[in-house]
Scaffold this active site. Structure first.
Site, PDB file in Angstrom:
ATOM      1  N   LYS A 112    -103.516   3.454  12.791  1.00 45.58           N
ATOM      2  CA  LYS A 112    -104.640   4.371  12.587  1.00 45.58           C
ATOM      3  C   LYS A 112    -104.217   5.816  12.780  1.00 45.58           C
ATOM      4  O   LYS A 112    -104.647   6.698  12.041  1.00 45.58           O
ATOM      5  CB  LYS A 112    -105.779   4.032  13.554  1.00 45.58           C
ATOM      6  CG  LYS A 112    -106.539   2.776  13.157  1.00 45.58           C
ATOM      7  CD  LYS A 112    -107.833   2.636  13.945  1.00 45.58           C
ATOM      8  CE  LYS A 112    -108.503   1.301  13.651  1.00 45.58           C
ATOM      9  NZ  LYS A 112    -109.594   0.997  14.592  1.00 45.58           N
ATOM     10  N   LYS A 195    -104.882  -8.282   5.362  1.00 43.02           N
ATOM     11  CA  LYS A 195    -106.120  -8.876   5.889  1.00 43.02           C
ATOM     12  C   LYS A 195    -107.345  -8.221   5.277  1.00 43.02           C
ATOM     13  O   LYS A 195    -107.305  -7.046   4.886  1.00 43.02           O
ATOM     14  CB  LYS A 195    -106.156  -8.745   7.423  1.00 43.02           C
ATOM     15  CG  LYS A 195    -106.377  -7.332   7.916  1.00 43.02           C
ATOM     16  CD  LYS A 195    -106.692  -7.252   9.401  1.00 43.02           C
ATOM     17  CE  LYS A 195    -106.905  -5.785   9.778  1.00 43.02           C
ATOM     18  NZ  LYS A 195    -107.063  -5.514  11.185  1.00 43.02           N
ATOM     19  N   LYS A 198    -112.453  -3.457   6.620  1.00 36.24           N
ATOM     20  CA  LYS A 198    -113.381  -2.431   6.147  1.00 36.24           C
ATOM     21  C   LYS A 198    -112.649  -1.306   5.441  1.00 36.24           C
ATOM     22  O   LYS A 198    -113.210  -0.623   4.606  1.00 36.24           O
ATOM     23  CB  LYS A 198    -114.169  -1.787   7.293  1.00 36.24           C
ATOM     24  CG  LYS A 198    -114.427  -2.706   8.452  1.00 36.24           C
ATOM     25  CD  LYS A 198    -115.102  -2.002   9.615  1.00 36.24           C
ATOM     26  CE  LYS A 198    -114.387  -2.270  10.922  1.00 36.24           C
ATOM     27  NZ  LYS A 198    -114.992  -3.247  11.780  1.00 36.24           N
TER      28      LYS A 198
HETATM   29  P1  TYM Z   1    -113.511  -5.481  14.901  1.00 37.10           P
HETATM   30  O1  TYM Z   1    -114.877  -4.895  15.031  1.00 37.10           O
HETATM   31  O2  TYM Z   1    -112.525  -4.780  14.069  1.00 37.10           O
HETATM   32  O3  TYM Z   1    -113.621  -6.961  14.362  1.00 37.10           O
HETATM   33  C1  TYM Z   1    -114.479  -7.938  14.939  1.00 37.10           C
HETATM   34  C2  TYM Z   1    -113.782  -9.285  14.957  1.00 37.10           C
HETATM   35  O4  TYM Z   1    -113.435  -9.698  13.636  1.00 37.10           O
HETATM   36  C3  TYM Z   1    -112.081 -10.108  13.602  1.00 37.10           C
HETATM   37  N1  TYM Z   1    -111.544  -9.856  12.252  1.00 37.10           N
HETATM   38  C4  TYM Z   1    -110.941 -10.776  11.478  1.00 37.10           C
HETATM   39  N2  TYM Z   1    -110.689 -12.083  11.665  1.00 37.10           N
HETATM   40  C5  TYM Z   1    -110.081 -12.756  10.674  1.00 37.10           C
HETATM   41  N3  TYM Z   1    -109.725 -12.187   9.490  1.00 37.10           N
HETATM   42  C6  TYM Z   1    -109.959 -10.886   9.253  1.00 37.10           C
HETATM   43  N4  TYM Z   1    -109.608 -10.343   8.080  1.00 37.10           N
HETATM   44  C7  TYM Z   1    -110.595 -10.110  10.281  1.00 37.10           C
HETATM   45  N5  TYM Z   1    -110.964  -8.817  10.372  1.00 37.10           N
HETATM   46  C8  TYM Z   1    -111.542  -8.673  11.586  1.00 37.10           C
HETATM   47  C9  TYM Z   1    -111.413  -9.273  14.676  1.00 37.10           C
HETATM   48  O5  TYM Z   1    -110.209  -9.855  15.107  1.00 37.10           O
HETATM   49  C10 TYM Z   1    -112.465  -9.245  15.751  1.00 37.10           C
HETATM   50  O6  TYM Z   1    -112.395 -10.394  16.580  1.00 37.10           O
HETATM   51  N6  TYM Z   1    -111.268  -4.165  19.180  1.00 37.10           N
HETATM   52  C11 TYM Z   1    -112.238  -5.087  18.610  1.00 37.10           C
HETATM   53  C12 TYM Z   1    -113.624  -4.985  19.232  1.00 37.10           C
HETATM   54  C13 TYM Z   1    -113.664  -5.161  20.711  1.00 37.10           C
HETATM   55  C14 TYM Z   1    -113.481  -6.377  21.412  1.00 37.10           C
HETATM   56  C15 TYM Z   1    -113.661  -6.058  22.784  1.00 37.10           C
HETATM   57  C16 TYM Z   1    -113.182  -7.672  21.025  1.00 37.10           C
HETATM   58  C17 TYM Z   1    -113.925  -4.199  21.618  1.00 37.10           C
HETATM   59  N7  TYM Z   1    -113.919  -4.732  22.878  1.00 37.10           N
HETATM   60  C18 TYM Z   1    -113.532  -7.030  23.776  1.00 37.10           C
HETATM   61  C19 TYM Z   1    -113.052  -8.646  22.017  1.00 37.10           C
HETATM   62  C20 TYM Z   1    -113.236  -8.316  23.373  1.00 37.10           C
HETATM   63  C21 TYM Z   1    -112.381  -4.756  17.122  1.00 37.10           C
HETATM   64  O7  TYM Z   1    -112.140  -3.661  16.714  1.00 37.10           O
HETATM   65  O8  TYM Z   1    -112.918  -5.749  16.366  1.00 37.10           O
END
Ligand code: TYM
Length: 332
Positions: A112, A195, A198
């Site tokens: 990023k 992957k 967004k």
């Molecule tokens: P975020 O908001 O980017 O995504 C939410 C969840 O979706 C999963 N994900 C995917 N899984 C499979 N294939 C894909 N193409 C794909 N794209 C996204 C992500 O792995 C995630 O589980 N940092 C985290 C948010 C967060 C969090 C936490 C998660 C903040 N605090 C504490 C767990 C525990 C994030 O940006 O997810």
């Protein structure tokens, strides 16, 4: 019951199919076996530039999607991160235990920051994974359902828990990632080497849960596949078809071999047509439920307030212990 914590960012108008299959599906299922804490991580969302009105709207739409997908506010604490101040407070303590080099090695930050240029990337973006560790550790979570892209952040979380415990005495549960093989990484429909995300280069590569289902169907039907004919799972040589099979299998709970057998002698077109139908049938009622939650924002906000209250009952206790352990005076 073992405890679960997970979060999702409100950084788009809609969740996408990767979010659901990689993480949210597990969130819903784990309610049967775990004590569950789920949140919309608005603190994480402001690590990149955002519009306040849009953030507030997306936070509510995110919560509505979680409810519509099956997060049950009676069984889970469903809340918004900024309404539980202990996350940010614990994050500071953990930042002071995190090495500068250690944080610099986080690949998601590097990606990023490279995109934005280091002068534009915020310090919040840099410390993002430490806040994520605080999210998890403050609930003494045993398991964290996430997709593959969060594995490194979970590793950091475990290291910080162990480091704190070593220095100050056993305080935190060391959590395990819960990453389900098969759906841990859903790929972009137009570029099955990356992957689904967004920040995809083409909107046709991602299925948004809240877009017109006809549009989703069209995206499935025009997904990139190889020039072969045989419907076979083969990540190396048939990345596109394999991705469609993973999605199909997850949405129908049919195994991949079962699907391969069903499409023997048929072509990619049949597979896509059927999957498009499965997807539309699945997503249409979800959209209706999302809308009904958004029709009553006052009630939605009440659900979230109750969730925050449940969450604080746990997070306040952990924070008090942490502050005591590091040598702060008792609360004034
Ligand atoms: P975020 O908001 O980017 O995504 C939410 C969840 O979706 C999963 N994900 C995917 N899984 C499979 N294939 C894909 N193409 C794909 N794209 C996204 C992500 O792995 C995630 O589980 N940092 C985290 C948010 C967060 C969090 C936490 C998660 C903040 N605090 C504490 C767990 C525990 C994030 O940006 O997810």
């Amino acid at each position: 019951r073992p405890r679960v914590l997970s979060g999702i960012q409100p950084t788009a108008d809609s969740f996408h199919l990767g979010n659901y299959l990689g993480a949210l599906r597990q969130w819903v299922r784990m309610q049967d076996t775990h004590e569950t804490f789920y949140m919309v991580v608005d603190l994480h969302a402001i690590t990149v530039e955002q519009d306040p009105k849009v953030l507030r709207q997306r936070t509510r739409v995110s919560a509505a999607q979680l409810l519509a997908l099956g997060v049950d506010p009676e069984r889970s604490a469903l809340f918004v991160q900024s309404q539980v101040p202990e996350h940010a407070q614990l994050s500071w303590v953990l930042e002071c235990l995190t090495g500068f080099g250690e944080a610099s090695r986080m690949t998601q930050f590097k990606d990023k920051a490279a995109k934005q240029g280091t002068d534009h990337a915020s310090v919040g973006l840099f410390t993002y994974p430490v806040l994520m560790a605080a999210d998890i550790l403050i609930y003494q979570a045993d398991a964290v359902p996430v997709g593959e892209d969060q594995r490194q952040h979970l590793e950091l979380t475990r290291n910080l828990a162990q480091r704190f415990n070593q220095r100050f005495g056993k305080t935190f549960t060391v959590p395990e990632p819960h990453i389900v093989q098969g759906t841990a990484k859903i790929y972009d429909l137009q570029d099955p080497a990356v992957k689904m995300s967004k920040s995809a280069s083409s909107p046709n590569g991602i299925i948004e849960l809240l877009e017109d289902p006809k549009r989703s169907a069209k995206k499935i039907r025009s997904a990139v596949t190889d020039t072969g004919r045989e419907v076979k799972f083969d990540r190396e040589n048939k990345a596109g078809v394999s991705n469609l099979l993973s999605i199909y299998s997850a949405l129908t709970d049919r195994t991949i071999p079962d699907l391969e057998a069903a499409y023997e002698g048929k072509g990619y077109g049949d597979l896509k047509k059927d999957l498009a139908e499965v997807l539309v049938d699945w997503v249409t009622p979800i959209q209706e439920r999302v809308q009904s939650y958004l029709d009553d924002v006052a009630e939605l906000d009440k659900i979230l307030a109750r969730g925050a209250e449940k969450a604080r009952a746990v997070s306040a206790r952990t924070l008090e212990r942490v502050f005591d352990r590091v040598g702060f005076l008792p609360p004034a």
